[in-house]
Design a protein around this motif. Structure first.
Motif, mmCIF file in Angstrom:
data_model
loop_
_atom_site.group_PDB
_atom_site.id
_atom_site.type_symbol
_atom_site.label_atom_id
_atom_site.label_comp_id
_atom_site.label_asym_id
_atom_site.label_seq_id
_atom_site.Cartn_x
_atom_site.Cartn_y
_atom_site.Cartn_z
ATOM 1 N N THR A 156 58.721 48.083 -25.251
ATOM 2 C CA THR A 156 58.048 47.574 -24.063
ATOM 3 C C THR A 156 56.554 47.816 -24.219
ATOM 4 O OG1 THR A 156 59.969 48.260 -22.748
ATOM 5 C CG2 THR A 156 57.977 47.625 -21.538
ATOM 6 N N THR A 157 55.739 46.809 -23.942
ATOM 7 C CA THR A 157 54.304 46.964 -24.087
ATOM 8 C C THR A 157 53.652 47.225 -22.737
ATOM 9 O OG1 THR A 157 53.908 44.575 -23.897
ATOM 10 C CG2 THR A 157 54.271 45.449 -26.097
ATOM 11 N N GLN A 158 52.363 47.507 -22.783
ATOM 12 C CA GLN A 158 51.627 47.892 -21.589
ATOM 13 C C GLN A 158 51.729 46.827 -20.500
ATOM 14 O OE1 GLN A 158 47.512 48.669 -22.366
ATOM 15 N NE2 GLN A 158 47.268 50.001 -20.575
ATOM 16 N N ASN A 159 51.956 47.304 -19.279
ATOM 17 C CA ASN A 159 52.065 46.422 -18.111
ATOM 18 C C ASN A 159 53.240 45.457 -18.233
ATOM 19 O OD1 ASN A 159 49.774 47.573 -16.870
ATOM 20 N ND2 ASN A 159 48.425 46.189 -18.006
ATOM 21 N N TRP A 160 54.214 45.812 -19.051
ATOM 22 C CA TRP A 160 55.438 45.018 -19.201
ATOM 23 C C TRP A 160 55.158 43.569 -19.622
ATOM 24 C CZ3 TRP A 160 54.390 48.052 -14.845
ATOM 25 C CH2 TRP A 160 55.093 49.263 -14.796
ATOM 26 N N ARG A 161 54.178 43.401 -20.501
ATOM 27 C CA ARG A 161 53.877 42.041 -20.968
ATOM 28 C C ARG A 161 54.878 41.567 -22.014
ATOM 29 N NH1 ARG A 161 48.560 43.863 -19.797
ATOM 30 N NH2 ARG A 161 47.412 42.304 -18.565
ATOM 31 N N ASP A 162 55.480 42.490 -22.753
ATOM 32 C CA ASP A 162 56.471 42.149 -23.769
ATOM 33 C C ASP A 162 57.642 43.111 -23.646
ATOM 34 O OD1 ASP A 162 54.840 40.197 -25.642
ATOM 35 O OD2 ASP A 162 53.534 41.919 -25.241
ATOM 36 N N ALA A 163 58.824 42.563 -23.827
ATOM 37 C CA ALA A 163 60.032 43.401 -23.813
ATOM 38 C C ALA A 163 60.909 42.974 -24.993
ATOM 39 C CB ALA A 163 60.781 43.240 -22.493
ATOM 40 N N TRP A 164 61.341 43.953 -25.793
ATOM 41 C CA TRP A 164 62.071 43.673 -27.025
ATOM 42 C C TRP A 164 63.369 44.482 -27.089
ATOM 43 C CZ3 TRP A 164 59.167 40.843 -30.867
ATOM 44 C CH2 TRP A 164 57.800 40.739 -30.617
#
Length: 719
Positions: A615-623
């Motif tokens: 998960t990237t900052q501010n929930w911009r990407d989820a894998w």
């Protein structure tokens, strides 16, 4: 002739009195030249001999009185006439030669060079890429449909006879051009005031379709005739007929008898009935217009003409023609391209440009896509986004599925290709977040650490002005590495990166298959550099393959429609990138991510699954990238505009998509264990004592902070 002072006397023969007036001629023009034939008239005008006696009506000779001045004038006129005659002949001859040269240059100055026979199969072809699966089943067609090349000698006689009767009954008699047919068609068209007949032979049609432009001019017709005669000198009648039957346009994007038989009737050419063959043979005149008519009026009329010509030529009987004309024409339902494979087709095209110096215009590409896996991946992604993703700000996603042997089984580049052709599985550069930690821990294991190695989860400045924080904002103190990875603890990953060196972490990622550029900054531990879903899935393949690098491929073989193999993938020994101990350690830790950590939603009953959330900052990407011993797959959710989602983590929707699609895909496989998962710990007494000590220490630390333990187990499990 006696002469005196008054001049010379001329003697004349006796003639009847009633004709004396007519016979005394003073000038040659008084001769009745119109009584002579036209050649004699011309001769008498330019070559008359003044002293030559003329013959009268009754055979009597005539002479005129001689005068020197008149004779001289006559000779002068005669010389002038002869000079004029010679000049006229020369002018006409030169004019004819110049006109001939100019006409020749006009007709043939831009005459194309006739390609070699083998080149005619490829010339002027629109690029067509046909995708077929490993069993040869057509999956998708990009561009026109070129069927497999057929040999006329292998076809039933009535197929070849139908085309000959329709287009060129004297095909086996002429040398490329049928001049009688050309003049007959020209006269018929002149009388009708419009084009009602064509005089082109099959050979001329091959030239017109493959070499020349479609313009209808005298120049193009002359070039067509000349090139057709050249072609007849280079190829046999059977070879020309083969070219015609395989390259002729027959409507509905279909070129050639094989493609038309498949498009209209779903058959092989040799299985066509006489009615179906004559219907197809009727199409070259105006294929698009004929098939567009739902009643097929023009096509059936042309079909009846062809049947009558076949009867006249003795190819079939009248009864057979009558039966064929009454047989209904029934088309098979049209096969539309599978929209789920459009991103795949784009990727195939790009790969062909890398593999081949030139893409064949009639490429038949065997790909490794499993259509069932493709449909399962797309369905799981679409269902999750539409049911939960939209409410949480996740509007798009991607999925990749690879077999452990390297075959790409599914590639979903987005939900709707018509709305966006951007392939998010292979082209989208996104931050991987914690899914990158697998490479950090692999480098740590390779440096000599173990899953039971303990590090302290605490707030500390790992590098200048950088103190990583955990997802929960809390710290749990001493923790084993396998637990730190299972719960995606950021501080421990950052510590390990500084211990083994960011350069070694980057090298590990590249070694396993990440092809994008990575900078060895401390923040690389948390996936700060961008990469693609394709690269992540590939890199995780080394864990599933017991340390062998995964080299994914989509294209198995490339052929043309004649069956010539242009490219075929060859198997080669895989590169060894990890030793067995590191693989087993990584599998054990990544397995705990699914069984006890942030990736629990991906767990599948009956299967040993390992993987990692991100998960990237501010929930911009989820894998979620996960694998079994036979299949490796990854899922990404996010937005093209890089807008944040509503607290969508890798352990939530992506893990759910992974679970749903893999549950379907794995039905065709037999479960086998992953190396390292479920192994019995082979530790010495000293190592076991140390593990027990840190277990007790960690448990005591957690017991002193029950609130933090609750947060760790609930919130971090979703990460």
């Amino acid at each position: 002739m006696p002469c005196n002072k008054t001049g010379c006397r001329a003697y004349s023969i006796h003639v009847p009195q009633r004709q004396k007036k007519r016979l005394i001629l003073k000038h040659t023009r008084n001769l009745k030249a119109h009584k002579l034939d036209w050649l004699e008239s011309i001769r008498s005008y330019f070559f008359w001999e003044p002293n030559r006696a003329a013959m009268g009506r009754y055979g009597t000779k005539m002479v005129t009185t001689y005068r020197a001045d008149i004779e001289q004038a006559r000779r002068t006129r005669l010389r002038r006439r002869r000079a004029t005659f010679v000049a006229l002949i020369l002018t006409l001859t030169i004019g004819a030669l110049i006109s001939g040269v100019l006409l020749w240059r006009y007709l043939f100055s831009d005459l194309p060079v006739l390609p070699q026979p083998e080149e005619l199969w490829e010339v002027n072809r629109e690029v067509s890429i046909e995708l077929v699966d490993m069993d040869g089943t057509r999956l998708l067609q990009r561009g026109p449909l070129y069927g497999e090349a057929v040999n006329p000698e292998d076809l039933p006689d009535y197929i070849v006879q139908a085309f000959i009767a329709a287009e060129d009954r004297r095909f086996y008699e002429h040398d490329g051009a049928d001049f009688f047919a050309i003049f007959r068609a020209a006269f018929a068209n002149w009388r009708a005031g419009t084009t009602v007949q064509g005089g082109s032979t099959l050979t001329q049609q091959v030239i017109k379709n493959l070499v020349l432009t479609p313009e209808q001019t005298l120049r193009r017709k002359a070039q067509e005739v000349r090139l057709a005669m050249q072609l007849e000198g280079r190829m046999s009648k059977n070879e020309i007929l083969s070219l015609y039957l395989n390259r002729i346009f027959l409507g509905n994007r279909s070129f050639g008898i094989d493609a038309a038989a498949e498009t209209y009737f779903g058959k092989e050419p040799e299985d066509l009935t006489l009615a179906e063959v004559t219907f197809i043979a009727a199409l070259p005149k105006a294929p698009s217009r004929m098939v567009a008519d739902p009643d097929l009026v023009d096509a059936r009329e042309r079909q009846r003409y062809i049947l009558s010509q076949m009867v006249n030529e003795g190819f079939i009987t009248l009864e057979e023609a009558q039966a064929a004309s009454e047989e209904p024409i029934e088309f098979v339902p049209g096969q539309s391209d599978n929209p789920l494979l459009e991103h795949v087709a784009d990727y195939v095209h790009d790969e062909l440009e890398q593999l081949l110096p030139e893409i064949p215009p009639d490429a038949v590409v065997t790909i490794t896509i499993d259509l069932a896996a493709q449909e399962a991946a797309h369905a799981a992604l679409q269902e999750t986004i539409e049911s939960e993703g939209h409410d949480r700000g996740a509007r798009n996603g991607a999925a990749m599925v690879m077999g452990a042997d390297g075959r790409i089984l599914a590639m979903v580049g987005g939900l709707d290709y018509a709305q966006s052709q951007f392939n998010r599985a292979t082209q989208a550069m996104r931050q991987p977040g914690s899914s990158f930690k697998a490479f950090v821990y692999a480098a740590a294991m390779e440096s000599g650490l173990h899953p039971y190695t303990v590090r302290v989860d605490e707030h500390r400045e790992v590098a200048r002005d950088w103190s990583p924080r955990n997802y929960t904002g809390r710290y749990v103190g001493p923790v084993r590495l396998r637990d730190a990875l299972a719960n995606s603890i950021n501080t421990v990953a950052a510590q390990l990166t500084m211990e083994v060196g960011a350069d070694n972490v980057v090298e590990m990622a590249h070694r396993l298959g990440v092809g994008t550029d990575l900078e060895p900054y401390p923040s690389i531990a948390l996936g700060s550099d961008e990469t693609t879903l394709f690269d992540l899935v590939r890199a995780y393949g080394a864990f599933a393959r017991n340390g062998d690098r995964l080299d994914p491929f989509l294209i198995q073989r490339v052929e043309n429609t004649r069956g010539d193999v242009i490219y075929e993938r060859t198997n080669y020994p895989p590169a060894r990138v990890l030793n067995e101990r590191v693989v087993e350690d990584m599998n054990e830790m990544l397995g705990r991510v699914v069984t006890r950590g942030s990736g629990r939603r991906a767990l599948i009953d009956g299967w040993t699954v390992a993987g990692k959330t991100g998960t990237t900052q501010n929930w911009r990407d989820a894998w979620f990238i996960g694998y079994t011993s036979q299949v490796i797959a990854g899922v990404w959710l996010g937005n093209d505009e890089n807008e944040p989602m509503e607290r969508v983590t890798g352990g939530s929707l992506p893990a759910q998509v992974w679970h749903d699609m893999m549950s379907d895909i794995l039905q065709g496989y037999t479960p086998t264990p992953l190396p390292g998962i479920g192994r019995r710990d082979n530790l010495s007494d000293e190592q076991l004592a140390r593990v027990d000590f840190y277990n007790e220490l960690g448990d005591a630390f957690l017991a002193a902070q029950p609130t933090q333990v609750a947060v760790l187990s609930s919130q971090q499990a979703r990460q």
